[in-house]
Design an enzyme around this catalytic site. Structure first.
Site, short mmCIF file in Angstrom:
data_model
loop_
_atom_site.label_atom_id
_atom_site.label_comp_id
_atom_site.label_asym_id
_atom_site.label_seq_id
_atom_site.Cartn_x
_atom_site.Cartn_y
_atom_site.Cartn_z
N ARG A 121 0.89 -1.17 0.00
CA ARG A 121 0.00 0.00 0.00
C ARG A 121 0.92 1.20 0.00
O ARG A 121 1.65 1.44 0.95
CB ARG A 121 -0.92 0.00 1.23
CG ARG A 121 -1.75 1.26 1.40
CD ARG A 121 -2.70 1.47 0.23
NE ARG A 121 -3.60 2.60 0.50
CZ ARG A 121 -3.40 3.84 0.03
NH1 ARG A 121 -2.32 4.11 -0.70
NH2 ARG A 121 -4.26 4.79 0.29
N HIS A 124 1.94 6.99 2.05
CA HIS A 124 0.89 8.00 1.99
C HIS A 124 0.61 8.54 3.38
O HIS A 124 1.18 8.09 4.37
CB HIS A 124 -0.39 7.39 1.40
CG HIS A 124 -0.99 6.31 2.27
ND1 HIS A 124 -0.45 5.05 2.38
CD2 HIS A 124 -2.09 6.32 3.08
CE1 HIS A 124 -1.19 4.32 3.20
NE2 HIS A 124 -2.19 5.07 3.65
N HIS A 126 -2.91 10.68 5.72
CA HIS A 126 -4.32 11.07 5.71
C HIS A 126 -4.52 12.34 6.55
O HIS A 126 -3.72 12.65 7.44
CB HIS A 126 -5.21 9.99 6.33
CG HIS A 126 -4.98 8.61 5.80
ND1 HIS A 126 -5.57 8.15 4.65
CD2 HIS A 126 -4.24 7.58 6.28
CE1 HIS A 126 -5.20 6.89 4.44
NE2 HIS A 126 -4.39 6.53 5.42
N GLU A 130 -5.79 6.96 11.41
CA GLU A 130 -6.05 5.61 10.89
C GLU A 130 -5.87 4.60 12.01
O GLU A 130 -4.82 4.55 12.66
CB GLU A 130 -5.10 5.29 9.74
CG GLU A 130 -5.21 3.84 9.24
CD GLU A 130 -4.25 3.55 8.10
OE1 GLU A 130 -4.30 4.29 7.11
OE2 GLU A 130 -3.45 2.59 8.22
N HIS A 169 2.91 6.90 6.39
CA HIS A 169 3.07 5.47 6.69
C HIS A 169 2.98 4.65 5.41
O HIS A 169 2.60 5.14 4.35
CB HIS A 169 2.02 5.01 7.70
CG HIS A 169 0.61 5.36 7.33
ND1 HIS A 169 0.07 6.60 7.59
CD2 HIS A 169 -0.38 4.65 6.73
CE1 HIS A 169 -1.19 6.64 7.18
NE2 HIS A 169 -1.48 5.47 6.64
N GLU A 192 -10.40 5.70 1.37
CA GLU A 192 -9.09 5.11 1.11
C GLU A 192 -8.66 5.35 -0.33
O GLU A 192 -7.49 5.24 -0.67
CB GLU A 192 -9.13 3.61 1.42
CG GLU A 192 -7.82 2.87 1.25
CD GLU A 192 -6.75 3.31 2.24
OE1 GLU A 192 -5.57 2.98 2.00
OE2 GLU A 192 -7.09 3.96 3.25
#
Length: 412
Positions: A121, A124, A126, A130, A169, A192
């Protein structure tokens, strides 16, 4: 008393120990006009000759045949990952249920994600915090806190992690079979599919700025991805200690992982058990509290409510029936199976009972720094019993038999 101890599952008949001699015309069917199939006089009142999807109907027996105590309407508190669209890429997939899909879910957005062994993943961050629970497999997670202290850790089934809003992360599936997990964001509108990605930022920054920022020639960026990667297949990571050394991991950072499934249950007996993770035992988790609820076949989660936060829950195993109560009065009953989600607004009364032949297991999430609840039986046994007897029109000796020792879990 520590609110972590205020947990329980309750078999009502077992707890009260009596059958109750109520007026058959009103007990279990209290409203006028009365609701429920028991009121039908003609067979045609109960038939449904119109179009139907039998496979879908069979998943919702309490919608098709609700108890007569259900009354009036209320916003649907059922949703599911089972009918959420999956976004597949080489390396894994994800699906989500946000407020756009589930109008009631104002405080929490949920994501179910799968990463192959080596699946990444993309790096990135946010605008929201999370929180995650590992469902299966193993995953390597990395982050950097606001003090510049890195973390590289491996998580396995039953572990949780928490990344405060804005901290960068990455996630990568480990061998032999990658990882599956559920993510929760402390904002119902979070998606997401719309995150701050490192590839996007690099691709949309002038090359001369990149060169100046990183102290390297412009031409080294000639082959950067111009489309974000989101999820992509990478090499299976090597030894954890090597990655930690290469990332400069050192002592002093906050712990972003908590081994929830290994934690001491806050309540446990023959009816089930509950485990809690919140800021009291997982200090970094300032905006999300969570529990793992396990209910044995036939047992029931006692009637209760949460005074400090809405409740979002994902069913992991088994099946259950739940009724939610609101002022009005309004009450509605729904059925839940693995992959289904419920959402209950703050302070609304509810219970759930295991209706299957195997253990029922769910993870419940609250937008709060701590787990808190109020138990109905706990309340009714900590005020003068005469008041309860007069209010409910019950004999005093019956009220005195209500469970007052916080049994938490009772078998069927």
């Amino acid at each position: 008393m520590d609110p972590l101890k205020r947990r329980g599952f309750l078999s009502v008949a077992g707890a009260l120990g009596f059958a109750g001699a109520a007026n058959a015309a009103t007990f279990g069917n209290p409203d006028r006009p009365q609701e429920g199939k028991i009121n039908a006089r003609l067979p045609s009142s109960l038939t449904d000759p119109g179009p139907k999807n039998p496979a879908l109907q069979s998943q919702f027996p309490s919608f098709q045949d609700p108890p007569a105590t259900d009354v009036n309407g209320m916003p649907l508190f059922w949703a599911s990952f089972n009918n959420a669209h999956k976004r597949y890429q080489d390396g894994g997939w994800a699906r989500e249920v946000t407020r756009e899909d589930f109008a009631l879910s104002e405080d929490i957005a949920g994501v179910n994600m799968r990463l192959s062994a080596g699946g990444i993943r993309e790096m990135h961050w946010h605008q929201q915090a999370e929180w995650a629970y590992m469902i299966a497999g193993n995953c390597r997670i990395t982050t950097l806190d606001e003090q510049g202290i890195p973390s590289v850790e491996d998580v396995r089934a039953g572990d949780v992690w928490y990344f405060p809003a804005g901290l960068p992360h990455s996630l990568q599936g480990l061998g032999p079979d990658g990882a599956e997990f559920v993510l929760a964001f402390d904002n119902g509108m979070s998606s997401e599919f719309n995150t701050l990605l490192v590839t996007d930022w690099i691709a949309h920054t002038p090359p001369e700025v990149l060169a100046k920022n990183f102290g390297v020639p412009q031409d080294v960026f000639a082959n950067i991805p111009v489309d974000n990667r989101w999820i992509f297949q990478g090499k299976v990571p090597g030894d954890l200690s090597v990655d930690q050394k290469n990332a400069g991991v050192r002592a002093g950072g906050q712990k972003v992982v908590y081994h929830l499934s290994d934690s001491m249950p806050v309540a446990r007996n023959g009816g089930g058990q509950a485990q809690v993770a919140d800021s009291r035992n997982f200090p970094i988790s300032k905006t999300i509290a969570a529990t793992i609820e396990l209910v044995r076949p036939g047992a029931m989660r006692e009637m209760h409510w949460h005074p400090n936060a809405d409740e979002w829950a994902l069913v992991l195993e088994g099946q259950a029936r739940m009724t939610v109560f609101n002022t009005g009065p309004r009450a509605q009953t729904a059925d839940f199976k693995p992959g289904d989600i419920w959402y209950i607004k703050k302070s609304l009364g509810h219970y759930f009972e295991n209706t299957g032949n195997t253990d029922f297991k769910a993870i419940t999430i609250y937008k709060s720094d701590r787990f808190a609840e109020v138990s109905l039986s706990d309340w009714l046994t900590h005020i003068p019993p005469e008041m309860v007897a007069q209010t409910l029109n019950l004999p005093l000796e019956v009220v005195r038999r209500f469970p007052s020792n916080q049994p938490h879990f009772m078998p069927a």
